[in-house]
Scaffold this active site. Structure first.
Site, PDB file in Angstrom:
ATOM      1  N   SER A   1     100.862  33.978 119.633  1.00  0.00           N
ATOM      2  CA  SER A   1     100.127  35.149 120.130  1.00  0.00           C
ATOM      3  C   SER A   1     101.136  36.216 120.552  1.00  0.00           C
ATOM      4  O   SER A   1     102.260  35.901 120.961  1.00  0.00           O
ATOM      5  CB  SER A   1      99.289  34.761 121.343  1.00  0.00           C
ATOM      6  OG  SER A   1      98.791  35.919 121.994  1.00  0.00           O
TER       7      SER A   1
ATOM      8  N   TYR B   1      85.983  42.607 134.412  1.00  0.00           N
ATOM      9  CA  TYR B   1      85.318  41.759 133.406  1.00  0.00           C
ATOM     10  C   TYR B   1      85.548  40.297 133.746  1.00  0.00           C
ATOM     11  O   TYR B   1      86.543  39.947 134.389  1.00  0.00           O
ATOM     12  CB  TYR B   1      85.887  42.006 132.004  1.00  0.00           C
ATOM     13  CG  TYR B   1      85.577  43.383 131.458  1.00  0.00           C
ATOM     14  CD1 TYR B   1      84.269  43.758 131.188  1.00  0.00           C
ATOM     15  CD2 TYR B   1      86.598  44.290 131.206  1.00  0.00           C
ATOM     16  CE1 TYR B   1      83.984  45.014 130.683  1.00  0.00           C
ATOM     17  CE2 TYR B   1      86.324  45.551 130.697  1.00  0.00           C
ATOM     18  CZ  TYR B   1      85.013  45.910 130.446  1.00  0.00           C
ATOM     19  OH  TYR B   1      84.748  47.152 129.950  1.00  0.00           O
TER      20      TYR B   1
ATOM     21  N   LYS C   1     102.020  29.825 124.774  1.00  0.00           N
ATOM     22  CA  LYS C   1     102.283  30.557 123.527  1.00  0.00           C
ATOM     23  C   LYS C   1     103.770  30.939 123.438  1.00  0.00           C
ATOM     24  O   LYS C   1     104.358  30.923 122.360  1.00  0.00           O
ATOM     25  CB  LYS C   1     101.381  31.787 123.428  1.00  0.00           C
ATOM     26  CG  LYS C   1      99.900  31.450 123.189  1.00  0.00           C
ATOM     27  CD  LYS C   1      99.656  30.720 121.872  1.00  0.00           C
ATOM     28  CE  LYS C   1      98.178  30.582 121.559  1.00  0.00           C
ATOM     29  NZ  LYS C   1      97.911  29.846 120.303  1.00  0.00           N
TER      30      LYS C   1
END
Ligand SMILES: NC(=O)c1ccc[n+]([C@@H]2O[C@H](COP(=O)([O-])OP(=O)(O)OC[C@H]3O[C@@H](n4cnc5c(N)ncnc54)[C@H](OP(=O)(O)O)[C@@H]3O)[C@@H](O)[C@H]2O)c1
Length: 273
Positions: free
Chosen positions: A157, A172, A184
């Site tokens: 990623s 959010y 990652k």
């Protein structure tokens, strides 16, 4: 001095270099958002593709939908790393060979930084790094027994290379979890390590790191989130799964025969600034 025509006759045509005809590729977590597009790419390039999901029915449905013939849809839950050597050996027995592996499955949790536990780290690392290593080694051992070259691709990623962008997530119920960044980043470096050890066998190991490719369901549940990401992307938009197709075929095929230990970022330019 050799002429252009003589030099051309010594080269392989680029369409041949990108072809995966006659090869077998395994891709894990294939039925997910990005995995399905990458599975189609491998099949379109001519490979026989083994697609895995924790659901055998989902894997079978995807395999059935791919262009070409002979594809297999198999159940694979990679939390149980004890079964992974047998899984690869079983595919090799059934199809006679394995030439490429795309380590793509990931299913970690997404808590905020304050709520992240040791178990979040342990579980996600086990599935997203340890299992990738065991699968990669099983494929490498098979290739070494066959004396054949091969390609292993770890889906990492952009967040394995750069830190999170906390402003994108404020307000959010979505996070860019601490353990995701750690694992990652580890995966990108594991890729270099394996590449160094297996280069002697012409087994190439590379990472392919997507940038922001949020699934449509994320946007539906969080209006405005994608616009926040887009503001940060030099190309001005989030990625479409099909935009990984070229990169995965490049890394799986002889088109990248002199590329190993690298991390190919497909991120709209996110990591350039
Ligand atoms: N989407 C992005 O923006 C983005 C960005 C950077 C990197 N990535 C990376 O790209 C890869 C694919 O991501 P994606 O967005 O396509 O996610 P996704 O839609 O959630 O696909 C991942 C798949 O992994 C499988 N999986 C989950 N836990 C598993 C387990 N324990 N054992 C075996 N399979 C398991 C699931 O398939 P089943 O439910 O069918 O088993 C899931 O569909 C991941 O490595 C991810 O970290 C994604």
């Amino acid at each position: 001095m050799t002429t252009y025509t003589e030099r051309q006759s010594q080269e392989r045509d680029v369409r041949d270099l990108l072809s995966l005809k006659g090869q077998v590729a395994i891709i894990t977590g294939a039925a997910g958002w990005l995995g399905a597009a990458m599975s189609r790419a491998l099949a379109e390039a001519g490979a026989t593709v083994v697609v895995t999901s924790r659901s055998e029915a989902r894997a079978a449905e995807l395999a059935e939908s791919l262009p070409g013939s002979g594809h297999l849809g198999l159940a694979l839950a990679q939390d149980d790393t004890d079964g992974l050597d047998d899984f690869v050996a079983g595919v090799a027995r059934r199809l006679g060979r394995v030439d490429a592996l795309v380590n793509n499955a990931y299913g970690g949790t997404g808590p905020s930084i304050d709520q992240t536990t040791a178990a979040d780290f342990d579980r996600s690392y086990h599935t997203g790094v340890t299992a990738y290593f065991i699968l990669a080694r099983a494929v490498a051992n098979h290739l070494r027994e066959r004396g054949a070259p091969g390609s292993i691709i770890n889906i990492a990623s952009m967040y394995g290379v750069v830190a999170s962008y906390p402003n994108a997530y404020v307000g959010y119920n979505i996070n860019s979890p601490a353990h995701y960044h750690a694992l990652k980043g580890g995966l990108v470096h594991l890729t270099r390590h394996l590449a160094a050890y297996w280069a002697a066998y012409n087994i190439r190991v590379n990472a392919l790191s997507p940038g922001p490719f949020p699934p449509s369901r994320v946007n539906d549940a969080n209006p405005g989130f994608i616009e926040r990401l887009e503001e940060k992307v030099p190309l001005g938009r989030v990625g479409r799964p099909s935009e990984l197709k070229g990169a995965v075929v490049f890394l799986a095929s002889d088109a990248s025969s002199y590329v190993t230990g690298q991390n190919l970022l497909v991120d709209g330019g996110w990591t350039i600034w």
